[in-house]
Design an enzyme around this catalytic site. Structure first.
Site, PDB file in Angstrom:
ATOM      1  N   ASP A   1       0.539  -1.068  -0.214  1.00 14.43           N
ATOM      2  CA  ASP A   1       0.580   0.256   0.338  1.00 14.43           C
ATOM      3  C   ASP A   1       0.764   1.237  -0.111  1.00 14.43           C
ATOM      4  O   ASP A   1       2.269   1.093   0.295  1.00 14.43           O
ATOM      5  CB  ASP A   1      -0.696   0.219   1.425  1.00 14.43           C
ATOM      6  CG  ASP A   1       0.187  -0.341   2.919  1.00 14.43           C
ATOM      7  OD1 ASP A   1       0.758  -1.012   2.951  1.00 14.43           O
ATOM      8  OD2 ASP A   1      -0.737   0.196   3.450  1.00 14.43           O
ATOM      9  N   GLU A   2       0.366   1.776  -0.599  1.00 19.05           N
ATOM     10  CA  GLU A   2       1.167   3.536  -0.443  1.00 19.05           C
ATOM     11  C   GLU A   2       2.266   3.691  -1.096  1.00 19.05           C
ATOM     12  O   GLU A   2       2.888   4.463  -0.261  1.00 19.05           O
ATOM     13  CB  GLU A   2       0.714   4.404   1.473  1.00 19.05           C
ATOM     14  CG  GLU A   2      -0.971   4.200   1.627  1.00 19.05           C
ATOM     15  CD  GLU A   2      -1.155   4.725   2.760  1.00 19.05           C
ATOM     16  OE1 GLU A   2      -1.784   5.665   2.969  1.00 19.05           O
ATOM     17  OE2 GLU A   2      -0.406   4.703   3.220  1.00 19.05           O
TER      18      GLU A   2
END
Length: 863
Positions: A541-542
Site C-alpha cells: 500500500d501507499e
C-alpha cells in the site's frame, strides 16, 4: 549552600550563553528539566482546509537561560509545518514525522522566568489531542557525538505509567474549547458538521434502546437457536466425553469448566458429549466449522456435535458463554459461520504490542469465533520479527533513539522521545513468535504475517544500510551489497503519505529480491513447527513517487526484457516478482487493495503465480469514488476481504471529541453500533456520511462508482477489522480501542442478520429491525461479555452515557443498555448509581458516567 548553588547556576548560565561552547549532557538535562513546553491548536479554519494555525510556547522555569545557540528541539508532528511567525527560529523536516526547531542568529536567550510563543502554519488540520505526539526533546552534540534530553513537561508518563486517556497522557496540549479548534474546516466551500457530542446528543442517539432483564444468548449470534425451560447445573460429578478426533476440543472445554475429559463410553447422564455429527441449515449441509449444541435438563445431558474440530471448538465457546456460574440454560443451537475468513489486523509496528497482549488478544478472538490474525510486523517505524540471517533488522529496526544517521537505531518516530520507550522498542524473538503461533493454533486461529513492501519499508531500508556500512568498514564490499534495499546514488525526491523521503525499497535491484526471498524463507521456517505458513502478506500500500531518479532503475530500464521503461510500471513488476517468490515456496499471497492495482486499474490476476491472491479492500471514503475497489478486485478474480475503513478501522475515535484517541481520516468516528450495522452484502448501502459529516446516499456513491455491482460473490472471503497504532502506545490503550468494537465485527462476520440490505436481491435495509437487533446484542454485550472481559483483565472502552434534565429530573441512557450508569452532583467527588425506575431529582449541574466493575467511562456534564 544557597550561595554556592547560585554561583554554580551563574557559571552554568555563562557557559550556556557562549555560542561556541558545545553542551554537556548535564547542561542539556538541565534545560530538559527547566523548560516547560506547551502546544495549542489555535485555528483550523484560517485557510479553508489547507492549513491550520498552531502555537508552541516555551517557559523557562529553570535556573539558567535557554542559550542563543548549541541546541535544537526535536519532535514528532503528524502534519507538515509550513511557516513560522518569528525570525528567531527555523524549522526543518527531518524525515517521517520528525522535525527540529532551531534558534537562528536572531534568537534572544530565554532567561529564567521568561516565556515566548511561536505560532506556525501546519498542513491541513488537527482536531484532537491525540494528534499531538509526546516526548519532545533537546538535542545537541558533545565532543562530536549527538546527545539528547527529554523535555520533561512533554513526557506522557505519570509516575512511570502512561495514562489511558489523551487528556491525561498529553497534559502539555491545551484543551480544544472552540469550534475553530475542534472542526477541520469552516468555509463556504466546505463545512465540518461535527461537534463534540453533548449528553443530550447521546441521549437522543440512544433512543429506542432499553435494558433487557437477564438476557440469555451468545455473541456472535447463532444461525438458529431455541431457548427451552430450566437449566442444567454443572458440578464435579459431570464429565466431558469425546469421540475419537475430538479429544483436543474436549480437553479444552473440560479445562475451562474445571472438569475431566475422557473417551466416550455408554452413560445416561451428567456428561457433555463432544463428537462428530451432521449439521444442516436452511436445508443445506454444512461441512466446515459447523456445530449443534443441545442442553437437556431433563436428561442432565449436553451434546455438542460438530462437522470438524473447528466446529467443536466454536460450539464449546458458545457453551462457555451460556454458562452463568454453574448453570447452563436449556437451549438448542444449530450454527455455522457466515464467512470463512473472520479476521483482525494488528499493527504491532508503529507502537509495539507485547507478546502477552497478543496472547490475550488471541484468547478473546477465540471467544468471538474469529479465526485470522493478520499481524503487521514491519513498517516505516519498525521491524518486529527476528530474522536470524539478518540480525540488523531488529538490532537497528526494532529500536528508536537519537541517532540522526540511523546507523544504530531508527529516529524517534511517533513521540518515542530521546531514548525510545517500552512501547516504541521491541520485537518478537523466534521463541516469542513460536509461542504466539502455538497458542493461535490451539485456538483455531491462523496467523498471517505481513511485511509491508515496497513502500512503508523505511525500517528495513535503514537496517540494511547500517549492515552495508558495517561490512564496508570491515572490507567486505560484496557481502555489504548482498541485501541492500536502496540505491545510494538515488536522487528521487518524493514524500510518502506519512512524510517519509526514503521508504520505498528499490525494486530495480537484485539485492532487494534476495532480501525478500530470505525473509519469506525465514518466515516459512518460523512457522514450520507450530503452524505451517500458508499465506504471505506483502502489504503493497501507499507507494508514492519513488525511483524516478535512481541510476539503478535507469540501468534496469535500459536492460530488462519485460519492456519496462517507466517508474509507473515498477509496482506491477514488483508484485509479480513477489508472487513468484512466494509461490515457489508453496504460499498464497495477500496484499492491500492498492498493492494490487495502479490508478484503479487492477493488475491481471493471471500474471500472479500463486494459487490464491487476496486483497484487503480498505479505502472506501464515500465521496472519493474509490468505494468500488472491493467489487473491482473480486470481479477481476482476486479473493477479497472486506476491511472497510469507514466501519472496520478501530484506530478511529469512538466519538467526534477532541478527548477521544485516534486518527479520523476516513470517518470522523466509529462506535460499536456503527460496526454492528455494517452490511457486507451491499457495500454501497453502508454509505451514510462524508468525512465532513454531510449525509451521502447509496445512489450518490453509485453514481461515482466505476464498478457498480459484485459479479463474483464467491471471491469474497470475509471481513476483517484493523487497529493501526500511531496514537496507540500502550497495551491498555490498544485494548480500549479494540474492545468492544471487535465484538461487533465478529457478529457481522459470523452472523447474517435479517435486517441487512442485500444488493443481489434488491432488499433494502430494515432500520427498525436493525435497532431492535442491536438492542439485543448491546444488552448481551453490556451485561454478559464486558464482565467476562473484565475478569480476563481486558482494558475495554466504555461508552459515555446520554442524559438530559427534564423538569429537574435526571434522565439517562446508554448505547449498551444494562450497563450501570452513575451520576455525581459534587463534581465527581462522589458517585451514585442511576436507577431508571426511580430517576433522581438534581439541581444545577450533574455529571454522568458508565461503569463496569472497576472500569469507568469519560464523564459528561448535564444541566
Amino acid at each position: 549552600m544557597t550561595h554556592k548553588l547560585s554561583l554554580l547556576a551563574s557559571a552554568l548560565a555563562l557557559a550556556l550563553s557562549t555560542p561556541a561552547l558545545a553542551m554537556t549532557q548535564s547542561q542539556l538535562d538541565a534545560l530538559g528539566a527547566g523548560i516547560a513546553l506547551g502546544y495549542q491548536v489555535v485555528d483550523n479554519s484560517q485557510d479553508e482546509w489547507r492549513t491550520f494555525r498552531g502555537q508552541i510556547s516555551l517557559t523557562n522555569q529553570g535556573a539558567v537561560p535557554l542559550p542563543a545557540t548549541g541546541w535544537a528541539i526535536w519532535f514528532s508532528h503528524i502534519r507538515d509545518i509550513k511557516a513560522l511567525d518569528t525570525p528567531q527560529f527555523k524549522v526543518t523536516h527531518v524525515n517521517g514525522d520528525i522535525f527540529k526547531l532551531e534558534p537562528t542568529a536572531s534568537f534572544v536567550p530565554l532567561n529564567p522566568g521568561e516565556s515566548l510563543s511561536v505560532q506556525f502554519d501546519g498542513d491541513a488540520w488537527q482536531v484532537a489531542k491525540s494528534d499531538v505526539m509526546p516526548n519532545w526533546y533537546f538535542a545537541s552534540t558533545h565532543q562530536g557525538q549527538p546527545i539528547s534530553a527529554l523535555i520533561q513537561s512533554t513526557s506522557n508518563r505519570i509516575n512511570g505509567a502512561v495514562p489511558t486517556a489523551p487528556s491525561d497522557e498529553l497534559p502539555f496540549v491545551a484543551d480544544f474549547d472552540s469550534p475553530s479548534q475542534w472542526k477541520r474546516y469552516d468555509s463556504p466551500a466546505l463545512t465540518d458538521h461535527y461537534d463534540p457530542f453533548t449528553a443530550a446528543d447521546r441521549y437522543a442517539r440512544n433512543q429506542g434502546l432499553a435494558p433487557l432483564p437477564h438476557p440469555v444468548g451468545v455473541i456472535p449470534t447463532p444461525a438458529e437457536q431455541t431457548l427451552g425451560q430450566g437449566s442444567v447445573q454443572l458440578g464435579s460429578d459431570w464429565t466431558v466425553v469425546y469421540d475419537n478426533g475430538y479429544q483436543e476440543q474436549a480437553h479444552y472445554l473440560a479445562a475451562q469448566l474445571g472438569l475431566t475429559a475422557a473417551p466416550w463410553s455408554p452413560s445416561t447422564s451428567k456428561v457433555i458429549k463432544v463428537g462428530w455429527g451432521p449439521v444442516s441449515l436452511d436445508g443445506q449441509s454444512k461441512w466446515q466449522e459447523a456445530y449443534r449444541l443441545k442442553v437437556n435438563p431433563a436428561l442432565d445431558l449436553i451434546t455438542l456435535a460438530a462437522v470438524d474440530q473447528a466446529g467443536a471448538f466454536y460450539g464449546a465457546q458458545s457453551l462457555l458463554q451460556l454458562r452463568q456460574g454453574s448453570q447452563v440454560p436449556a437451549i438448542e443451537i444449530t450454527d455455522a459461520p457466515r464467512f470463512a475468513y473472520r479476521g483482525f489486523s494488528l499493527d504491532a509496528v508503529r507502537n509495539f504490542r507485547s507478546k502477552d497482549a497478543v496472547l490475550a488478544l488471541l484468547d478473546q478472538m477465540a471467544r468471538l469465533k474469529l479465526n485470522k490474525l493478520h499481524l503487521r510486523l514491519a513498517d516505516d517505524e519498525g521491524w518486529r520479527i527476528e530474522i536470524a540471517a539478518l540480525p540488523e533488522l531488529t538490532e537497528v529496526g526494532a529500536r528508536r533513539c537519537h541517532d540522526p544517521d540511523e546507523r544504530s537505531c531508527l529516529l524517534l518516530f511517533l513521540g518515542a522521545g530521546p531514548d525510545g520507550t517500552p512501547e516504541s522498542d521491541g520485537y518478537y524473538t523466534a521463541s516469542d513468535y513460536g509461542a504466539i503461533l502455538a497458542h493461535a493454533q490451539r485456538l483455531n486461529i491462523e496467523v498471517i504475517p505481513e511485511i509491508d513492501m515496497p513502500g512503508h519499508a523505511h525500517a528495513a531500508i535503514k537496517a540494511m544500510e547500517a549492515r552495508y556500512h558495517k561490512l564496508m568498514a570491515t572490507g567486505q564490499p560484496q557481502q555489504a551489497q548482498e541485501y541492500l534495499l536502496s540505491d545510494l546514488a538515488d536522487q528521487s525526491d518524493y514524500l510518502s503519505v506519512q512524510m517519509f523521503k526514503d521508504n520505498a525499497i528499490n525494486v530495480c535491484m537484485a539485492s532487494s529480491f534476495h532480501f525478500i526471498d530470505t525473509v519469506i524463507a525465514s518466515l516459512v521456517d518460523l512457522h514450520a513447527a507450530a503452524q505451517p505458513l500458508t499465506r504471505f502478506h506483502f502489504g503493497g500500500d501507499e507507494v508514492a513517487g519513488a525511483w524516478r531518479d535512481s541510476p539503478a532503475c535507469q540501468q534496469f530500464f535500459a536492460s530488462n526484457t519485460q519492456g519496462i521503461t517507466d517508474p509507473s510500471q515498477l509496482s506491477q513488476y514488483f508484485v509479480e516478482r513477489v508472487a513468484s517468490l512466494s509461490a515457489a515456496r508453496g504460499l498464497n499471497l495477500g496484499g492491500w487493495e492498492d498493492g494490487l492495482m495502479h490508478n484503479n486499474l487492477v493488475y491481471p490476476r493471471a500474471n500472479l503465480a500463486n494459487t490464491s491472491v487476496s486483497g484487503n479492500a480498505w479505502q472506501n471514503i464515500w465521496e472519493w469514488g474509490v468505494a468500488d475497489r472491493a467489487y473491482n478486485l473480486a470481479n477481476s478474480g482476486y479473493q477479497v476481504i472486506y476491511n472497510q475503513a469507514t466501519h472496520l478501522y478501530f484506530d478511529h475515535p469512538y466519538e467526534p471529541d477532541p478527548n477521544e484517541r485516534g486518527y479520523y481520516w476516513a470517518p470522523r468516528f466509529t462506535d460499536t453500533r456503527k460496526t454492528f450495522g455494517f452490511m457486507p452484502d451491499d457495500l454501497f448501502a453502508n454509505a451514510d456520511y462524508t468525512r465532513a459529516g454531510a449525509p451521502i446516499s447509496k445512489e450518490q456513491v453509485l453514481a461515482g462508482a466505476g464498478v457498480k455491482s459484485l459479479e463474483r460473490p464467491e471471491n469474497v472471503l470475509g471481513l476483517q477489522g484493523s487497529l493501526w497504532s500511531e496514537t496507540v502506545r500502550t497495551d491498555d490503550q490498544f485494548e480500549g480501542m479494540v474492545f468492544p468494537r471487535v465484538i461487533a465485527l465478529a457478529e457481522r462476520a459470523w452472523h447474517k442478520a435479517g435486517w441487512e440490505a442485500n444488493d443481489a436481491s434488491a432488499k433494502p435495509l430494515d432500520e427498525a429491525a436493525r435497532t431492535q437487533d442491536y438492542n439485543r446484542f448491546a444488552n448481551l454485550l453490556g451485561q454478559r461479555l464486558l464482565p467476562a472481559l473484565e475478569q480476563d483483565g481486558i482494558a475495554f472502552n466504555l461508552p459515555v452515557p446520554g442524559a438530559i434534565l427534564e423538569a429537574g429530573v435526571l434522565r439517562a441512557n446508554s448505547s449498551l443498555p444494562g450497563l450501570t450508569i452513575q451520576y455525581s452532583q459534587d463534581g465527581g467527588a462522589s458517585w451514585q448509581a442511576y436507577d431508571d425506575a426511580n430517576p433522581p431529582s438534581v439541581s444545577g449541574q450533574a455529571l454522568v458516567r458508565s461503569v463496569s466493575g472497576l472500569r469507568a467511562s469519560r464523564s459528561a456534564s448535564v444541566q
